[in-house]
Design an enzyme around this catalytic site. Structure first.
Site, PDB file in Angstrom:
ATOM      1  N   LYS A 195       0.802  -1.219   0.000  1.00 52.61           N
ATOM      2  CA  LYS A 195       0.000   0.000   0.000  1.00 52.61           C
ATOM      3  C   LYS A 195       0.838   1.273   0.000  1.00 52.61           C
ATOM      4  CE  LYS A 195      -4.533  -1.377   1.560  1.00 52.61           C
ATOM      5  NZ  LYS A 195      -5.714  -0.981   2.327  1.00 52.61           N
ATOM      6  N   LYS A 247      -8.278 -11.286  -9.135  1.00 48.84           N
ATOM      7  CA  LYS A 247      -9.383 -11.399  -8.192  1.00 48.84           C
ATOM      8  C   LYS A 247     -10.238 -10.126  -8.250  1.00 48.84           C
ATOM      9  CE  LYS A 247      -8.907 -10.439  -3.771  1.00 48.84           C
ATOM     10  NZ  LYS A 247      -9.918  -9.996  -2.827  1.00 48.84           N
ATOM     11  N   LYS A 286     -12.171  -4.367  -4.611  1.00 50.28           N
ATOM     12  CA  LYS A 286     -12.657  -2.986  -4.508  1.00 50.28           C
ATOM     13  C   LYS A 286     -11.671  -2.035  -5.159  1.00 50.28           C
ATOM     14  CE  LYS A 286     -14.376  -3.604   0.096  1.00 50.28           C
ATOM     15  NZ  LYS A 286     -13.232  -3.880   0.950  1.00 50.28           N
TER      16      LYS A 286
END
Ligand code: ATP
Ligand code: LTN
Length: 332
Positions: A116, A198, A201
């Site tokens: 991240k 996958k 979001k």
């Protein structure tokens, strides 16, 4: 410490970071609804975790209520404890104490932080770095036994266990050690635009055709499925490629059918027949959830009251753990 019921305590944390998609529903929420009576559940909407990366304040407020409403609309019972993390100050307070016992080296090894923060490491927030200590606080405050998570969160549960053990060794039995509960064979729904990835979001935020959201209108569901990637064959044939397999997996999971049945049903059929059948199944599954969602969102005051009520009922448990820790380390 034992919880009031004899059922094992399960703590689920969900970030209000945007719309929930079909993967979240089929891979997680639906199973939680099915199994909710087996456990003493706590569903926590982890807004303090969400602000570790920049958020629009109005969107965060909206996403928080949306998440609560989608859970209830999906069948999570009102008798289950569902609350907003920031409504119980003990989470942030225990997180601070844990941060003082977690070595920097442990946090530096966390894959999620590395991913991240990326190349923006110097500019990413201190909160993003300390994220796992807050997650440990969530779990440890309630003497949690099991934590349902995806494989990507296993490392954070390990860190939770490590810090709990470290403090137990130093101060005596302060914490119950939690275990991850990872679905052995949960549905793994892939992106409609790219069936190698996958459904997620974060990818959905970049590509509109990537995911079907739980709150998508029927025509949007049909449009997204019509554009979903298939194989370069004239019709459905087996073994099918990843795009067709993903569509069949969505259909099969919703309908509760096995592979042999769906292969018989769609072998030799055109892609448009398959896509129409998948769209019908998805719309049929989502429509009642959307109707209940709309009812729930007509009364935000009642929803907030419900969430506040749960937080009030959980606060004494959280505070008992916090006091125990404060006394152990010499803060009281
Ligand atoms: P992000 O993109 O922010 O990582 P996400 O969409 O991957 O989000 P999470 O919030 O990490 O979702 O996961 C919530 C729950 O949904 C977890 O239990 C996770 O295992 C499940 N889940 C997420 N994506 C899928 C998917 N594509 N198929 C099945 N289950 C999924
Ligand atoms: N890190 C988790 C969200 C989360 C969580 C928790 C999960 C925060 N606190 C406590 C389980 C228990 C995620 O990103 N899915």
């Amino acid at each position: 410490m034992q919880s009031a019921t004899t059922k094992p305590r399960v703590f689920s944390g969900i970030q209000p970071s945007g719309g929930l998609h079909l993967g979240n529903y089929l891979g997680a929420i639906r199973n939680w609804v099915r199994d909710q009576d087996k456990y003493d559940n706590i569903f926590c909407i982890v807004d303090l975790h969400t602000i570790t990366v920049p958020q629009d304040p109005a969107a965060l407020r909206e996403n928080t209520l949306d998440l609560a409403a989608v859970y209830l609309a999906s069948g999570i019972s009102k008798t289950q404890a569902m609350f907003i993390q920031s409504h119980i100050p003990a989470h942030a307070e225990l997180a601070w104490i844990l941060e003082c016992f977690v070595p920097m080296g442990w946090l530096e090894r966390m894959t999620q932080f590395k991913e991240k923060s990326g190349r923006e490491r110097e500019r990413s927030s201190a909160g993003l770095f300390a994220y796992p200590a807050l997650m440990a606080a969530d779990i440890l405050l309630y003497d949690t036994r099991y934590v349902p998570v995806g494989e990507d969160q296993r490392q954070h549960i390990e860190l939770t266990r490590d810090v709990a053990q470290r403090m137990n060794q130093r101060f005596g039995e302060l914490f119950t050690l939690p275990e991850p509960m990872i679905q052995a064979a949960g549905a793994r729904i892939m992106g409609l635009d790219d069936p190698q990835k996958k459904m997620s979001k974060s990818l959905a935020a970049e590509a509109p055709g990537h995911a079907i959201f739980i709150l998508d209108a029927p025509e949007v569901v049909r449009r997204k499925l019509a554009r979903a990637q298939t194989d370069a064959q004239p019709e459905v044939r087996f073994p099918a490629g990843p795009g067709v397999t993903n569509l069949l997996e969505i259909y099969r999971t919703i309908q509760g059918k096995d592979w042999a049945t769906v292969e018989k049903e769609f072998g030799g059929k055109s892609y448009s027949v398959l896509k129409t059948a998948v769209a019908d199944a998805v719309i049929e599954a989502l429509t009642p959830i959307q109707q209940r969602y709309r009812e729930i969102r007509t009364d935000d005051a009642a929803l907030v009251q419900h969430l506040r009520g749960a937080a009030e009922r959980l606060t004494p448990t959280a505070n008992t753990t916090l006091r125990r820790v404060q006394e152990a380390v010499g803060l009281r």
